[in-house]
Design a protein around this motif. Structure first.
Motif, PDB file in Angstrom:
ATOM      1  N   LYS A   1       6.497   7.738  -6.212  1.00 20.89           N
ATOM      2  CA  LYS A   1       5.645   8.434  -5.255  1.00 20.89           C
ATOM      3  C   LYS A   1       5.597   9.927  -5.557  1.00 20.89           C
ATOM      4  CE  LYS A   1       3.703   9.499  -1.209  1.00 20.89           C
ATOM      5  NZ  LYS A   1       2.287   9.228  -0.914  1.00 20.89           N
TER       6      LYS A   1
ATOM      7  N   SER B   1      -4.189  -9.472  -4.634  1.00 17.66           N
ATOM      8  CA  SER B   1      -5.463  -8.797  -4.804  1.00 17.66           C
ATOM      9  C   SER B   1      -5.947  -8.934  -6.241  1.00 17.66           C
ATOM     10  CB  SER B   1      -5.321  -7.312  -4.453  1.00 17.66           C
ATOM     11  OG  SER B   1      -6.447  -6.585  -4.886  1.00 17.66           O
TER      12      SER B   1
ATOM     13  N   MET C   1       4.888  -5.511  -2.356  1.00 19.73           N
ATOM     14  CA  MET C   1       3.576  -4.857  -2.361  1.00 19.73           C
ATOM     15  C   MET C   1       3.308  -4.147  -1.034  1.00 19.73           C
ATOM     16  SD  MET C   1       1.245  -7.710  -4.367  1.00 19.73           S
ATOM     17  CE  MET C   1      -0.277  -6.813  -4.155  1.00 19.73           C
ATOM     18  N   GLN C   2       3.788  -4.737   0.066  1.00 21.10           N
ATOM     19  CA  GLN C   2       3.618  -4.099   1.367  1.00 21.10           C
ATOM     20  C   GLN C   2       4.361  -2.759   1.414  1.00 21.10           C
ATOM     21  OE1 GLN C   2       1.675  -4.858   3.873  1.00 21.10           O
ATOM     22  NE2 GLN C   2       2.425  -3.127   5.089  1.00 21.10           N
TER      23      GLN C   2
ATOM     24  N   LEU D   1       5.056  -0.842  -1.161  1.00 25.23           N
ATOM     25  CA  LEU D   1       4.332   0.095  -2.023  1.00 25.23           C
ATOM     26  C   LEU D   1       3.083   0.640  -1.322  1.00 25.23           C
ATOM     27  CD1 LEU D   1       4.621  -1.801  -5.433  1.00 25.23           C
ATOM     28  CD2 LEU D   1       5.916   0.211  -4.718  1.00 25.23           C
ATOM     29  N   ARG D   2       2.389  -0.237  -0.594  1.00 21.17           N
ATOM     30  CA  ARG D   2       1.208   0.232   0.147  1.00 21.17           C
ATOM     31  C   ARG D   2       1.592   1.265   1.199  1.00 21.17           C
ATOM     32  NH1 ARG D   2      -0.660  -5.139  -0.400  1.00 21.17           N
ATOM     33  NH2 ARG D   2       0.375  -5.732   1.540  1.00 21.17           N
ATOM     34  N   GLU D   3       2.678   0.987   1.904  1.00 24.84           N
ATOM     35  CA  GLU D   3       3.119   1.911   2.951  1.00 24.84           C
ATOM     36  C   GLU D   3       3.490   3.268   2.376  1.00 24.84           C
ATOM     37  OE1 GLU D   3       6.294  -0.190   4.766  1.00 24.84           O
ATOM     38  OE2 GLU D   3       4.991  -1.576   5.897  1.00 24.84           O
ATOM     39  N   ARG D   4       4.030   3.276   1.165  1.00 23.56           N
ATOM     40  CA  ARG D   4       4.426   4.537   0.529  1.00 23.56           C
ATOM     41  C   ARG D   4       3.311   5.115  -0.335  1.00 23.56           C
ATOM     42  NH1 ARG D   4       9.614   5.906   0.189  1.00 23.56           N
ATOM     43  NH2 ARG D   4       8.625   7.934  -0.140  1.00 23.56           N
ATOM     44  N   GLU D   5       2.161   4.425  -0.373  1.00 19.97           N
ATOM     45  CA  GLU D   5       0.994   4.873  -1.129  1.00 19.97           C
ATOM     46  C   GLU D   5       1.290   5.038  -2.625  1.00 19.97           C
ATOM     47  OE1 GLU D   5      -0.185   8.436   0.925  1.00 19.97           O
ATOM     48  OE2 GLU D   5      -1.394   7.313   2.360  1.00 19.97           O
TER      49      GLU D   5
ATOM     50  N   PRO E   1       0.405   3.341  -6.076  1.00 21.48           N
ATOM     51  CA  PRO E   1      -0.546   2.378  -6.652  1.00 21.48           C
ATOM     52  C   PRO E   1       0.170   1.327  -7.504  1.00 21.48           C
ATOM     53  CG  PRO E   1      -1.204   4.655  -7.105  1.00 21.48           C
ATOM     54  CD  PRO E   1       0.179   4.713  -6.567  1.00 21.48           C
TER      55      PRO E   1
END
Length: 699
Positions: free
Chosen positions: A131, A194, A159-160, A162-166, A168
């Protein structure tokens, strides 16, 4: 535009190093200058260097210093985080990363490894670092020990986060999966993940998962008594050799380690014999427990043998030693070239590398490095696996190169020689060849021999070759191999590690002959300089070419350069440039240049021209200001063999350039010659270019 990628896993024993090695290999095939960065490394009790960094620097010949490839040890990280210095940790990592980013085209960042407790903290740290570095991530998911449904749930959970921490996510690579479950996991990934995230699955491999005898010796804190050269032997199984001899033999599987008290001379000698016997599988090694050394007569016997089995002595008892052996995990280290090559091949075989490289945003650099060129050659050779014959199976370098070629699935091979001797050499060298893609043939007793003799007789009877002479010729490896190519039983031949150039080329000239429109067989070297590849011809075949032959060499060399993706700009070299000089040798080059222009007006050519004016833009502009070739030549044609051979060797030695070749040009089918001082890499590269030539052959 991102100039880096972060590779991370969410738990231990995921096999992340396979992905790191494989990705570095494909990136070096497209990007000129890459750095490897591991923000946090494991502590070593004896202050040894980190094995991951050492492996990457050594294998890929990276130009970064070891100290620049990491920021903290794991204990330093824990201490600083415990003292509330989290900002200092992140700032330090960013500063080191940025220094590498400033001096390189791309940085491959290798996340923290997981050992023991603290997996949650370590994965959180990986996400935090990615990040703060603002770079995308590739997730390596552990496949062993989980069902496809469990793997998918683990990946979705990660993956959830990683999404929360933005952060990619570019790709998910599941590793070490039971091959029978690949299709099920592929379907789950396709349904659950995805479409923007690339996915690939690498099946479990015993060869990558098995520790070597070196790792076993280190893991049990043992002393190597014999077989130091065979510590790369893989250990797939282990047994305790405390039973009666006949029972011990029945428990042997391929690559078994035997743990036995050091005074069991019967077991020791029997295992050496079993390793040599065709009726028993290969023995990986022996560990002598209890601090016991074999009796003096046994030691004396072992010292007189060229043992292929590593023997290690430990102080611990048998039970404790077995527990230590069981806890040793396989790792990839610099000296184990075979495992590194196998790991890279496994990654490339099971990953859509083109899509992955396209997905990774990279800065494009000008020029092409030697590794880029070699990578692209191997990639092209794999497009249509050609069948190459190697007549010199008695040479260990040939066998080592064959092992490397087959592991990377570049070609199919036929190796000529006595089968029992070649198999003994393979055992001694600890090389296993893929039987599906290799044949071992002894020309003397081959069923192909009678037909080959008849063919040679018919082709050469007008040259006073009788049946007896044809028989003698065909029992020679170079003749037999060349006839395989002529008859279409092989696509190309590589020889010369033992044989002379004349011995290699003569049969090709006698019955493969030259291509239509070509009267001169010549050669080129691909000289891989630091930032470009140029073609040198002829440096190996014709001692004193005439003007006509020089023109042939120039045209053939230009066509070879086009075949390998190099835009031809031909420089006809001499000791003067333009109209400034006179003399017999200059006039020969001037005449050859005119012949090239007449025969191939589409090819840019300049001559006579001096070497510096051909390759240096400033000198070229001064001496020949209106030339389209001066200062930017890519194909350099030397006036004679003496000049060419010495120049290529001087450039190779003084600049560190990689010289790939010589590649023969002008023949109907590809036959290539090696130097008798060739290395394993030279043989590998020559087989690769022979395979590419074979792809272009139209007859």
């Amino acid at each position: 535009m991102s100039k880096a990628i972060y590779i991370a896993s969410s738990e231990s024993n995921s096999g992340k190093s396979i992905v790191t090695l494989g990705l570095m290999n494909i990136l070096l095939g497209t990007i000129r200058k890459i750095a490897y960065f591991k923000p946090v490394i494991r502590d070593s009790p004896d202050n040894r260097k980190d094995i991951n960094i050492e492996t990457m620097i050594d294998h890929f010949e990276l130009d970064t210093l070891y100290e620049d490839c990491y920021s903290f040890t794991y204990s330093e990280l824990l201490r600083l985080r415990g003292e509330g210095n989290h900002s200092f940790v992140i700032d330090s990592i960013i500063n080191k990363y940025k220094r590498l980013e400033d001096t390189h085209d791309f940085v491959l960042v290798d996340g923290m490894d997981f050992e023991g407790e603290g997996a949650s903290f370590e994965f959180s740290s990986n996400v935090d670092i990615a990040k703060n570095l603002s770079i995308p991530l590739i997730l390596v998911a552990k496949g062993s020990g989980y069902t496809p449904a469990e793997i998918t749930r683990n990946v979705l959970s990660t993956m959830q986060i990683l999404r929360e921490r933005e952060v990619p996510l570019l790709a998910v690579i599941a590793n070490k999966l039971d091959p029978s479950k690949i299709e099920e996991l592929q379907n789950l990934f396709a349904h659950s993940l995805s479409k923007r995230v690339l996915t690939s699955i690498i099946p479990y491999s015993q060869q990558l998962s098995s520790p070597t005898m070196k790792e076993i010796a280190e893991g049990v804190n043992g002393k190597v008594l014999f077989g130091q050269s065979y510590l790369s032997n893989p250990v797939d199984h282990f047994i305790v050799g405390a039973m009666q001899l006949q029972n011990c033999l029945t428990h042997l599987d391929e690559n078994t380690l035997i743990v036995t008290p050091g005074d069991r001379g019967d077991i020791i000698l029997a295992m050496i014999q079993a390793n040599l016997s065709k009726n028993y599988p290969k023995v990986a090694g022996l560990v002598f427990s209890g601090g016991l050394t074999p009796d003096e007569p046994i030691i004396k016997l072992l010292e007189g043998l060229e043992t292929l089995v590593p023997m290690v002595q430990v102080e611990t008892g048998t039970f404790e030693t077995v527990n230590k052996v069981a806890s040793v995990k396989s790792r990839i280290y610099p000296e184990n070239k075979l495992k590194i090559d196998f790991a890279i091949a496994a990654f490339e075989k099971n990953t859509d590398t083109v899509a992955l490289v396209d997905k990774i945003a990279t800065s494009q650099s000008k020029g092409i490095t030697p590794r880029m060129f070699q990578y692209q050659l191997v990639k092209r050779a794999r497009l249509a696996k050609k069948h190459i014959v190697l007549p010199e199976g008695s040479d260990p370098r040939i066998l080592e190169a064959a092992g490397k070629l087959l592991k990377q699935e570049v070609v199919r091979l036929t190796i000529l020689g006595k089968k029992d001797e070649i198999e003994a050499s393979l055992l001694k060298l600890n090389i296993e060849l893929d039987e599906k893609n290799v044949n071992i043939i002894n020309p003397v007793d081959s069923p192909l021999l009678p037909a080959y003799i008849s063919t040679l007789y018919e082709l050469r009877k007008s040259k006073n070759v009788n049946m007896d002479m044809a028989t003698d010729f065909m029992k020679d490896g170079a003749y037999f191999g060349t006839m395989m190519v002529y008859k279409g039983d092989a696509d190309g031949m590589v020889s010369g590690a033992i044989n002379t150039t004349q011995h290699t080329i003569r049969p090709a000239l006698q019955f493969i002959k030259t291509r239509p429109g070509v009267s001169t067989v010549s050669s080129v070297f691909f000289m891989c300089l630091e930032d470009r590849v140029i073609v040198f011809g002829d440096c190996a075949v014709i001692p004193k070419p005439t003007s006509d032959q020089l023109a042939d060499i120039a045209i053939s060399s230009a066509e070879s350069s086009i075949m390998f993706g190099i835009e031809p700009r031909i420089a006809m070299l001499s000791y003067s440039s333009g109209a400034s000089g006179t003399g017999e040798e200059v006039e020969k080059v001037r005449r050859a240049t005119e012949l090239v222009k007449q025969r191939r007006p589409d090819l840019p050519v300049e001559g006579p021209i001096q070497y510096d004016a051909a390759v240096d833009p400033i000198v070229g502009k001064q001496k020949l200001p209106n030339s389209k070739v001066a200062g930017q030549a890519t194909v350099l044609i030397f006036p004679d063999l003496n000049t060419g051979n010495n120049t290529y060797k001087a450039v190779q030695r003084e600049t560190g350039a990689v010289a790939i070749g010589p590649m023969l040009q002008g023949l109907n089918k590809p036959v290539n010659d090696l130097s008798r001082g060739c290395t394993v890499d030279d043989i590998f590269n020559t087989v690769v270019i022979t395979a590419i030539q074979a792809q272009q052959t139209k007859i």
